[in-house]
Every structure is written in structure tokens, then in C-alpha cells.
Design a protein around this motif. Structure first.
Motif, PDB file in Angstrom:
ATOM      1  N   UNK A 129       2.999   7.661   9.674  1.00 24.56           N
ATOM      2  CA  UNK A 129       4.325   7.042   9.667  1.00 24.56           C
ATOM      3  C   UNK A 129       4.243   5.548   9.956  1.00 24.56           C
ATOM      4  N   UNK A 130       3.408   5.166  10.907  1.00 25.81           N
ATOM      5  CA  UNK A 130       3.236   3.741  11.230  1.00 25.81           C
ATOM      6  C   UNK A 130       2.745   2.986   9.994  1.00 25.81           C
ATOM      7  N   UNK A 131       1.774   3.574   9.310  1.00 25.41           N
ATOM      8  CA  UNK A 131       1.215   2.934   8.121  1.00 25.41           C
ATOM      9  C   UNK A 131       2.261   2.863   7.005  1.00 25.41           C
ATOM     10  N   UNK A 132       3.018   3.924   6.808  1.00 27.04           N
ATOM     11  CA  UNK A 132       4.070   3.922   5.781  1.00 27.04           C
ATOM     12  C   UNK A 132       5.099   2.831   6.068  1.00 27.04           C
ATOM     13  N   UNK A 133       5.474   2.677   7.327  1.00 27.06           N
ATOM     14  CA  UNK A 133       6.432   1.635   7.705  1.00 27.06           C
ATOM     15  C   UNK A 133       5.857   0.243   7.442  1.00 27.06           C
ATOM     16  N   UNK A 134       4.575   0.055   7.741  1.00 30.42           N
ATOM     17  CA  UNK A 134       3.919  -1.230   7.492  1.00 30.42           C
ATOM     18  C   UNK A 134       3.918  -1.543   5.996  1.00 30.42           C
ATOM     19  N   UNK A 135       3.624  -0.551   5.192  1.00 32.34           N
ATOM     20  CA  UNK A 135       3.619  -0.766   3.739  1.00 32.34           C
ATOM     21  C   UNK A 135       5.010  -1.151   3.237  1.00 32.34           C
ATOM     22  N   UNK A 136       6.027  -0.493   3.725  1.00 25.10           N
ATOM     23  CA  UNK A 136       7.402  -0.831   3.328  1.00 25.10           C
ATOM     24  C   UNK A 136       7.705  -2.277   3.695  1.00 25.10           C
ATOM     25  N   UNK A 137       7.362  -2.648   4.913  1.00 25.12           N
ATOM     26  CA  UNK A 137       7.599  -4.018   5.381  1.00 25.12           C
ATOM     27  C   UNK A 137       6.843  -5.024   4.510  1.00 25.12           C
ATOM     28  N   UNK A 138       5.591  -4.700   4.182  1.00 28.11           N
ATOM     29  CA  UNK A 138       4.782  -5.613   3.372  1.00 28.11           C
ATOM     30  C   UNK A 138       5.347  -5.737   1.956  1.00 28.11           C
ATOM     31  N   UNK A 139       5.751  -4.638   1.362  1.00 24.37           N
ATOM     32  CA  UNK A 139       6.307  -4.686   0.011  1.00 24.37           C
ATOM     33  C   UNK A 139       7.629  -5.454  -0.013  1.00 24.37           C
ATOM     34  N   UNK A 140       8.415  -5.330   1.045  1.00 28.93           N
ATOM     35  CA  UNK A 140       9.654  -6.111   1.126  1.00 28.93           C
ATOM     36  C   UNK A 140       9.321  -7.599   1.197  1.00 28.93           C
ATOM     37  N   UNK A 141       8.300  -7.933   1.968  1.00 32.65           N
ATOM     38  CA  UNK A 141       7.856  -9.319   2.060  1.00 32.65           C
ATOM     39  C   UNK A 141       7.393  -9.818   0.692  1.00 32.65           C
ATOM     40  N   UNK A 142       6.589  -9.012   0.004  1.00 33.19           N
ATOM     41  CA  UNK A 142       6.097  -9.413  -1.317  1.00 33.19           C
ATOM     42  C   UNK A 142       7.249  -9.619  -2.299  1.00 33.19           C
ATOM     43  N   UNK A 143       8.239  -8.770  -2.226  1.00 37.85           N
ATOM     44  CA  UNK A 143       9.402  -8.893  -3.108  1.00 37.85           C
ATOM     45  C   UNK A 143      10.106 -10.230  -2.880  1.00 37.85           C
ATOM     46  N   UNK A 144      10.131 -10.647  -1.630  1.00 36.62           N
ATOM     47  CA  UNK A 144      10.815 -11.891  -1.283  1.00 36.62           C
ATOM     48  C   UNK A 144      10.000 -13.124  -1.659  1.00 36.62           C
ATOM     49  N   UNK A 145       8.658 -13.053  -1.505  1.00 43.37           N
ATOM     50  CA  UNK A 145       7.856 -14.270  -1.640  1.00 43.37           C
ATOM     51  C   UNK A 145       6.896 -14.292  -2.822  1.00 43.37           C
TER      52      UNK A 145
END
Length: 129
Positions: free
Chosen positions: A111-127
């Protein structure tokens, strides 16, 4: 678990599944780190650089957790092999208990890893432009 036999072959199977999952995570982390390296030279804004550093630290941390999980699986496999050498095909309660605790740890880390991936993909979408 009263009156239930837990066989080391069943636990071994689960260990193998976890090892495959951990290998997948390691491969993903390599890809994520490469993506970060591509972004590092593109931005100079302190807030973006702070986010890049955050992800870099998280990926390093998660890599360390993966290594620790792999070591724990290896130790449990060695312990099961020792039991097998003396003819025990069913494990005692304490070893099964450790396995169940480790299973919960894997679930938490998943779950921790899944949350990190979501956060990273959101960051990538933004930048990532």
C-alpha cells in the motif's frame, strides 16, 4: 489455526510470489529514477527541485525496504530448509506466526508503494511536458 497443518511448501510458494513482486518493484524503481534524472536538468524552481529530491529520497528508501524484505524472506526460507532437513514438513506455530506477520508487513508495504506511485504519477502529470 488450531489443528491446522501449515506446510512449508505452501509458505515457500508465497515467498516466491513475494520475491517476484519485489523484483518487479526494483525494476519499476529503476524506471522511476531514470525519469527523475530526465527532469532534474529541466527545472530550476526550488519547489520543483524539492519535489524531485523528495521522490529521489523516497525511491532510495523504498529500495532499502525491498532489500530488507528480501533478506527476511531468505532467512525464513533457510529456517524452513533446516526443518526440512530433519524431516519436518509442517512448521511450528512460532514460525507460522512470523510468516503471517511478514504477510501483513508485505501488505502494508504494498500500500505504501502504491501510494508513492500515485503521488509520483500525479507529479509527472503536472511537470512532464
Amino acid at each position: 489455526m488450531e489443528n491446522t497443518l501449515i506446510y512449508d511448501s505452501d509458505l515457500h510458494f508465497e515467498h516466491k510470489q513475494w520475491e517476484l513482486e519485489l523484483e518487479f518493484w526494483k525494476d519499476e524503481l529503476k524506471t522511476f529514477k531514470n525519469r527523475l534524472n530526465e527532469l532534474i536538468g529541466r527545472y530550476e524552481a526550488p519547489d520543483v527541485l524539492a519535489k524531485l529530491e523528495h521522490f529521489q529520497n523516497e525511491f532510495i528508501l523504498h529500495g532499502s525496504v525491498i532489500e530488507e524484505l528480501e533478506e527476511t524472506i531468505e532467512e525464513h526460507e533457510s529456517n524452513m530448509a533446516e526443518h526440512s532437513k530433519i524431516g519436518e514438513v509442517a512448521l511450528d506455530v512460532s514460525l507460522v506466526d512470523k510468516h503471517v506477520k511478514f504477510r501483513k508487513r508485505m501488505e502494508t508495504q504494498r500500500q505504501i508503494y502504491a501510494d508513492l506511485k500515485i503521488e509520483f504519477f500525479q507529479f509527472l502529470t503536472e511537470y512532464w511536458t
